[in-house]
Design an enzyme around this catalytic site. Structure first.
Site, PDB file in Angstrom:
ATOM      1  N   GLY A  36       0.840  -1.206   0.000  1.00  0.00           N
ATOM      2  CA  GLY A  36       0.000   0.000   0.000  1.00  0.00           C
ATOM      3  C   GLY A  36       0.872   1.251   0.000  1.00  0.00           C
ATOM      4  O   GLY A  36       0.698   2.169  -0.812  1.00  0.00           O
ATOM      5  N   HIS A  37       1.858   1.280   0.913  1.00  0.00           N
ATOM      6  CA  HIS A  37       2.800   2.412   0.941  1.00  0.00           C
ATOM      7  C   HIS A  37       3.567   2.496  -0.380  1.00  0.00           C
ATOM      8  O   HIS A  37       3.795   3.586  -0.915  1.00  0.00           O
ATOM      9  CB  HIS A  37       3.833   2.241   2.064  1.00  0.00           C
ATOM     10  CG  HIS A  37       3.254   2.218   3.443  1.00  0.00           C
ATOM     11  ND1 HIS A  37       3.201   1.083   4.211  1.00  0.00           N
ATOM     12  CD2 HIS A  37       2.726   3.208   4.195  1.00  0.00           C
ATOM     13  CE1 HIS A  37       2.658   1.364   5.384  1.00  0.00           C
ATOM     14  NE2 HIS A  37       2.361   2.652   5.400  1.00  0.00           N
ATOM     15  N   SER A 193      -2.356  -3.416   5.658  1.00  0.00           N
ATOM     16  CA  SER A 193      -2.111  -2.620   6.857  1.00  0.00           C
ATOM     17  C   SER A 193      -0.877  -3.164   7.551  1.00  0.00           C
ATOM     18  O   SER A 193      -0.635  -4.382   7.520  1.00  0.00           O
ATOM     19  CB  SER A 193      -3.310  -2.745   7.807  1.00  0.00           C
ATOM     20  OG  SER A 193      -2.943  -2.354   9.108  1.00  0.00           O
ATOM     21  N   ARG A 195      -0.634  -3.444  10.548  1.00  0.00           N
ATOM     22  CA  ARG A 195      -1.151  -4.279  11.642  1.00  0.00           C
ATOM     23  C   ARG A 195      -1.432  -5.710  11.214  1.00  0.00           C
ATOM     24  O   ARG A 195      -1.553  -6.597  12.071  1.00  0.00           O
ATOM     25  CB  ARG A 195      -2.433  -3.670  12.206  1.00  0.00           C
ATOM     26  CG  ARG A 195      -2.173  -2.428  13.014  1.00  0.00           C
ATOM     27  CD  ARG A 195      -3.459  -1.705  13.313  1.00  0.00           C
ATOM     28  NE  ARG A 195      -3.186  -0.329  13.660  1.00  0.00           N
ATOM     29  CZ  ARG A 195      -3.125   0.133  14.900  1.00  0.00           C
ATOM     30  NH1 ARG A 195      -3.354  -0.670  15.894  1.00  0.00           N
ATOM     31  NH2 ARG A 195      -2.856   1.390  15.137  1.00  0.00           N
TER      32      ARG A 195
END
Ligand code: PAF
Length: 287
Positions: A36-37, A193, A195
């Site tokens: 995602g990043h 994520s 997480r």
């Protein structure tokens, strides 16, 4: 790629880039970088002459000390990934470099126009004060032309838009453009994520019900007689029926004001779910 740890060095690099007339893209992160990043960084690399990425686990946005301590950190891995994408500068300061002792221990005051009173803001008091504190400082230091944020943290993005609109009136951030970037999902639908690293293989499987239910709810919203309230409740009941998942909140709100809405037009559903001990967030847009 150059790694920078002090504000002074950062500002010197920014000054040198600006002197050469280069456009600057900034991607603020807390590290533990995933695909995602990487998608944000790739865009920043493509759309600007130089790309700065910050990796800073910002203590002032954690209202839970244990969560801060457990936040995954691996700067070398992050640096390797950023280098492979083509980022030019990695800014990785210590908390002491970013904040004075007083700043670290007092709440950063900001007028959120109510955007912090709902959902994440309600559940994590002070969280967005810390986010605005660090993001405004990064904007001030880097003076980017474009800054990139993921839509997974939709409320954060809405607050950053509000912050920039308010400060651009005072000319603080010049012509800064905030670039909204779509959620990146695994093939299974799970929103990426940092997480997710804390989920066991079984929990990861269980967590799939979150995105599957959100996608299904787009169809439920089109059924005859469906109302915002009925779809909201159906999402909560469907996810809570899954062993190992517990919804903290699911709210369908207006995408701009984040206030409850009774129409699906311009609406977004934002969810937080505990999957075992791990708190996951996701969202879905309706129309
Ligand atoms: O979204 C995040 O990772 C953080 O909230 C941010 C924007 C980098 C500020 O610390």
């Amino acid at each position: 790629m150059q790694i920078i740890t002090t504000k002074e060095e950062l500002q010197a690099m920014v000054k040198a880039c600006k002197a050469k007339g280069k456009t600057i893209g900034l991607v603020p992160t807390m590290g533990a970088l995933h695909a995602g990043h990487a998608s944000l960084v790739q865009r920043a690399v493509n759309e600007n002459n130089v790309c700065f990425v910050s990796v800073f686990v910002n203590p002032t946005q954690f209202n839970n000390k244990e969560d801060l301590a457990k936040y995954p950190r691996d700067l070398q891995r992050d640096a390797d990934l950023l280098h492979s994408i083509g980022a030019d500068f990695l800014f990785a300061p210590t908390p002491e470099e970013m904040y004075s002792a007083e700043e670290m221990n007092t709440t950063f005051e900001f007028d959120f126009a109510g955007l912090d009173q709902v959902m994440e803001g309600k559940m994590r008091p002070g969280h967005f004060n810390g986010v605005v504190q660090v993001v405004s400082r990064l904007f001030y230091l880097v003076q980017p032309d474009k800054a990139y944020f993921g839509e997974k943290d939709f409320q954060q993005l809405a607050i950053i838009h509000h912050m920039v609109e308010r400060s651009s009136m005072a000319g603080t951030f010049g012509k800064l453009q905030i670039m909204d970037c779509p959620i990146v999902r695994e093939e299974t639908g799970l929103a990426l994520s940092s997480r997710n690293e804390r989920l066991s293989a079984q929990e990861k499987q269980t967590a799939l019900a979150i995105s599957q239910t959100l996608f299904a709810s787009q169809k439920w919203a089109k059924e005859a007689g469906a109302t915002v309230a009925s779809v909201q409740q159906r999402v909560i009941d469907t996810i809570n029926a899954v062993d190992g998942l517990e919804v903290e909140y699911y709210e369908i709100v207006d995408q701009t004001t984040l206030l409850p809405t009774d129409t699906f037009r311009h609406a977004i559903g934002c969810i937080t779910v505990y999957c075992g001990p791990v708190r996951l967030i996701d969202n879905i847009k309706y129309e």
